[in-house]
Design a protein around this motif. Structure first.
Motif, mmCIF file in Angstrom:
data_model
loop_
_atom_site.group_PDB
_atom_site.id
_atom_site.type_symbol
_atom_site.label_atom_id
_atom_site.label_comp_id
_atom_site.label_asym_id
_atom_site.label_seq_id
_atom_site.Cartn_x
_atom_site.Cartn_y
_atom_site.Cartn_z
ATOM 1 N N ALA A 51 -7.225 8.526 -14.212
ATOM 2 C CA ALA A 51 -8.030 9.630 -13.671
ATOM 3 C C ALA A 51 -8.229 9.450 -12.172
ATOM 4 C CB ALA A 51 -9.374 9.709 -14.382
ATOM 5 N N GLY A 52 -8.470 8.224 -11.736
ATOM 6 C CA GLY A 52 -8.615 7.968 -10.302
ATOM 7 C C GLY A 52 -7.350 8.285 -9.546
ATOM 8 N N SER A 53 -6.201 7.899 -10.117
ATOM 9 C CA SER A 53 -4.919 8.203 -9.481
ATOM 10 C C SER A 53 -4.677 9.706 -9.449
ATOM 11 C CB SER A 53 -3.781 7.509 -10.246
ATOM 12 O OG SER A 53 -3.961 6.119 -10.245
ATOM 13 N N PHE A 54 -5.014 10.390 -10.558
ATOM 14 C CA PHE A 54 -4.827 11.846 -10.636
ATOM 15 C C PHE A 54 -5.595 12.535 -9.513
ATOM 16 C CE2 PHE A 54 -6.109 16.067 -11.923
ATOM 17 C CZ PHE A 54 -4.978 16.609 -12.533
ATOM 18 N N LYS A 55 -6.862 12.163 -9.329
ATOM 19 C CA LYS A 55 -7.691 12.830 -8.317
ATOM 20 C C LYS A 55 -7.207 12.519 -6.902
ATOM 21 C CE LYS A 55 -11.665 13.287 -11.344
ATOM 22 N NZ LYS A 55 -13.061 12.911 -11.639
ATOM 23 N N ALA A 56 -6.730 11.292 -6.687
ATOM 24 C CA ALA A 56 -6.217 10.946 -5.359
ATOM 25 C C ALA A 56 -4.946 11.744 -5.043
ATOM 26 C CB ALA A 56 -5.937 9.445 -5.291
ATOM 27 N N TYR A 57 -4.051 11.845 -6.029
ATOM 28 C CA TYR A 57 -2.833 12.639 -5.827
ATOM 29 C C TYR A 57 -3.173 14.121 -5.660
ATOM 30 C CZ TYR A 57 0.539 8.924 -6.791
ATOM 31 O OH TYR A 57 1.312 7.799 -6.715
ATOM 32 N N TYR A 58 -4.158 14.610 -6.407
ATOM 33 C CA TYR A 58 -4.574 16.011 -6.314
ATOM 34 C C TYR A 58 -5.061 16.318 -4.897
ATOM 35 C CZ TYR A 58 -7.329 20.250 -7.255
ATOM 36 O OH TYR A 58 -7.853 21.524 -7.216
ATOM 37 N N VAL A 90 -4.514 7.922 -1.812
ATOM 38 C CA VAL A 90 -3.119 7.516 -1.969
ATOM 39 C C VAL A 90 -2.511 7.299 -0.593
ATOM 40 C CG1 VAL A 90 -0.840 8.184 -2.801
ATOM 41 C CG2 VAL A 90 -2.870 8.780 -4.125
ATOM 42 N N SER A 91 -1.846 6.163 -0.410
ATOM 43 C CA SER A 91 -1.112 5.879 0.821
ATOM 44 C C SER A 91 0.206 5.232 0.433
ATOM 45 C CB SER A 91 -1.923 4.955 1.729
ATOM 46 O OG SER A 91 -1.191 4.625 2.890
ATOM 47 N N ARG A 92 1.311 5.932 0.717
ATOM 48 C CA ARG A 92 2.639 5.415 0.387
ATOM 49 C C ARG A 92 2.760 5.056 -1.087
ATOM 50 N NH1 ARG A 92 3.553 1.500 5.707
ATOM 51 N NH2 ARG A 92 3.381 3.157 7.254
ATOM 52 N N ASP A 93 2.310 5.966 -1.929
ATOM 53 C CA ASP A 93 2.398 5.820 -3.379
ATOM 54 C C ASP A 93 1.591 4.644 -3.925
ATOM 55 O OD1 ASP A 93 3.833 8.070 -3.963
ATOM 56 O OD2 ASP A 93 5.782 7.087 -3.892
ATOM 57 N N GLU A 94 0.585 4.180 -3.172
ATOM 58 C CA GLU A 94 -0.307 3.129 -3.662
ATOM 59 C C GLU A 94 -1.744 3.593 -3.493
ATOM 60 O OE1 GLU A 94 -0.696 -1.694 -3.478
ATOM 61 O OE2 GLU A 94 -0.318 -0.664 -1.590
ATOM 62 N N ILE A 95 -2.596 3.240 -4.440
ATOM 63 C CA ILE A 95 -4.010 3.560 -4.340
ATOM 64 C C ILE A 95 -4.675 2.519 -3.433
ATOM 65 C CG2 ILE A 95 -6.151 3.968 -5.604
ATOM 66 C CD1 ILE A 95 -3.903 5.921 -6.275
ATOM 67 N N VAL A 96 -5.371 2.980 -2.386
ATOM 68 C CA VAL A 96 -6.046 2.076 -1.463
ATOM 69 C C VAL A 96 -7.504 2.514 -1.304
ATOM 70 C CG1 VAL A 96 -3.933 1.523 -0.210
ATOM 71 C CG2 VAL A 96 -5.345 3.417 0.568
ATOM 72 N N GLY A 97 -8.348 1.583 -0.884
ATOM 73 C CA GLY A 97 -9.758 1.911 -0.705
ATOM 74 C C GLY A 97 -10.495 0.771 -0.022
ATOM 75 N N PHE A 98 -11.830 0.840 -0.057
ATOM 76 C CA PHE A 98 -12.679 -0.146 0.587
ATOM 77 C C PHE A 98 -13.650 -0.737 -0.434
ATOM 78 C CE2 PHE A 98 -11.132 2.430 3.999
ATOM 79 C CZ PHE A 98 -10.998 1.571 5.078
ATOM 80 N N VAL A 99 -13.907 -2.038 -0.315
ATOM 81 C CA VAL A 99 -14.846 -2.720 -1.204
ATOM 82 C C VAL A 99 -16.261 -2.475 -0.693
ATOM 83 C CG1 VAL A 99 -15.611 -4.940 -2.122
ATOM 84 C CG2 VAL A 99 -13.169 -4.498 -1.801
ATOM 85 N N GLU A 100 -17.129 -1.969 -1.569
ATOM 86 C CA GLU A 100 -18.546 -1.803 -1.235
ATOM 87 C C GLU A 100 -19.371 -2.987 -1.719
ATOM 88 O OE1 GLU A 100 -20.425 1.775 -2.482
ATOM 89 O OE2 GLU A 100 -19.908 2.786 -0.606
ATOM 90 N N ARG A 101 -18.978 -3.554 -2.858
ATOM 91 C CA ARG A 101 -19.714 -4.672 -3.450
ATOM 92 C C ARG A 101 -18.740 -5.519 -4.241
ATOM 93 N NH1 ARG A 101 -20.558 -5.683 -8.206
ATOM 94 N NH2 ARG A 101 -20.026 -3.589 -8.948
ATOM 95 N N GLY A 102 -18.922 -6.844 -4.216
ATOM 96 C CA GLY A 102 -18.009 -7.704 -4.955
ATOM 97 C C GLY A 102 -18.686 -8.961 -5.456
ATOM 98 N N ASP A 103 -18.175 -9.460 -6.577
ATOM 99 C CA ASP A 103 -18.682 -10.701 -7.146
ATOM 100 C C ASP A 103 -17.583 -11.305 -8.009
ATOM 101 O OD1 ASP A 103 -20.370 -12.761 -7.696
ATOM 102 O OD2 ASP A 103 -21.918 -11.545 -8.661
ATOM 103 N N LEU A 104 -17.711 -12.588 -8.301
ATOM 104 C CA LEU A 104 -16.757 -13.222 -9.207
ATOM 105 C C LEU A 104 -16.955 -12.686 -10.624
ATOM 106 C CD1 LEU A 104 -16.791 -16.975 -8.137
ATOM 107 C CD2 LEU A 104 -15.019 -15.279 -7.685
ATOM 108 N N ALA A 105 -15.882 -12.639 -11.374
ATOM 109 C CA ALA A 105 -15.949 -12.221 -12.778
ATOM 110 C C ALA A 105 -15.277 -13.290 -13.623
ATOM 111 C CB ALA A 105 -15.253 -10.878 -12.968
ATOM 112 N N PRO A 106 -15.706 -13.432 -14.878
ATOM 113 C CA PRO A 106 -15.032 -14.413 -15.751
ATOM 114 C C PRO A 106 -13.604 -13.978 -16.012
ATOM 115 C CG PRO A 106 -16.558 -13.058 -17.006
ATOM 116 C CD PRO A 106 -16.799 -12.734 -15.556
ATOM 117 N N PRO A 107 -12.690 -14.928 -16.205
ATOM 118 C CA PRO A 107 -11.289 -14.561 -16.463
ATOM 119 C C PRO A 107 -11.158 -13.778 -17.755
ATOM 120 C CG PRO A 107 -11.650 -16.895 -16.856
ATOM 121 C CD PRO A 107 -12.894 -16.367 -16.218
#
Length: 201
Positions: A166-173, A79-96
């Motif tokens: 759950a991700g937000s909960f753990k980051a705030y915790y 959590v940084s300034r009430d926003e969840i932030v992180g780093f991309v490890e892997r990425g690809d296009l996804a269908p809409p």
């Protein structure tokens, strides 16, 4: 903490110069993302993608725009300034997933304080989570209460473990634990100074 899933872009990715080089990289790509499981529930995230894989992906897909979907694996969420932030490890296009919204990015709803909470993958329903949408302020409050009660994040988390909530909960915790530890260290330092001042020289 890591998470994988389908995210949509809130705006086109943009290249940024890093004030402090990280992992040997002087620049990276900033991705402003949304994670949506329903038409009403959106989790806002911001992610940085570093390295030659990121550069190659952006060169291969220069047309990326708001509303486009990406299949991403994110790491180091916090959590940084009430926003969840992180780093991309892997990425690809996804269908809409929401073609109508993708065709008209201005139609994307952007409530700033909402977390989408998916159903637990192993159960047909979640008895402790009767609604699919939960306010981010509620997640933060529950995380702070769990930290003060000395419960572990996994034990106290009331949300499905793979959901955005759950991700937000753990980051705030984790942020609350760090705050409490800093406060205790400050109090211990003040008490030590007071005791030293009270002793005769």
């Amino acid at each position: 903490m890591k998470t994988s899933g389908i995210f949509f872009l809130r705006r086109p990715p943009y290249r940024v110069q890093l004030a402090s080089p990280r992992d040997g990289h002087g620049h990276g790509w900033q991705l402003l993302l949304g994670e949506r499981h329903s038409q009403r529930g959106i989790q806002m995230l911001a992610a940085m993608w570093l390295g030659p894989e990121a550069d190659a992906f952006m060169q291969a897909h220069p047309e990326l725009k708001a509303g486009d979907c990406l299949d991403l694996q994110l790491d180091r969420l916090h959590v940084s300034r009430d926003e969840i932030v992180g780093f991309v490890e892997r990425g690809d296009l996804a269908p809409p997933r929401w073609p109508a919204a993708a065709e008209d990015p201005s139609a994307l709803p952007t409530p700033p304080q909402v977390v989408s909470c998916g159903v637990h993958p192993l159960t047909p329903s979640s008895p402790h989570m009767p609604h699919s949408i939960v306010a981010l302020a509620t997640v933060k409050k529950r995380a702070q209460e769990a930290a003060r009660a000395r419960k572990s994040a996994d034990e106290a988390c009331p949300y499905p473990f793979e959901s955005a909530a759950a991700g937000s909960f753990k980051a705030y915790y984790e942020a609350e634990i760090q705050r409490m530890q800093a406060e205790q260290a400050e109090q211990a330092g003040a008490a030590q100074e007071a005791s030293q001042e009270g002793q005769p020289s």
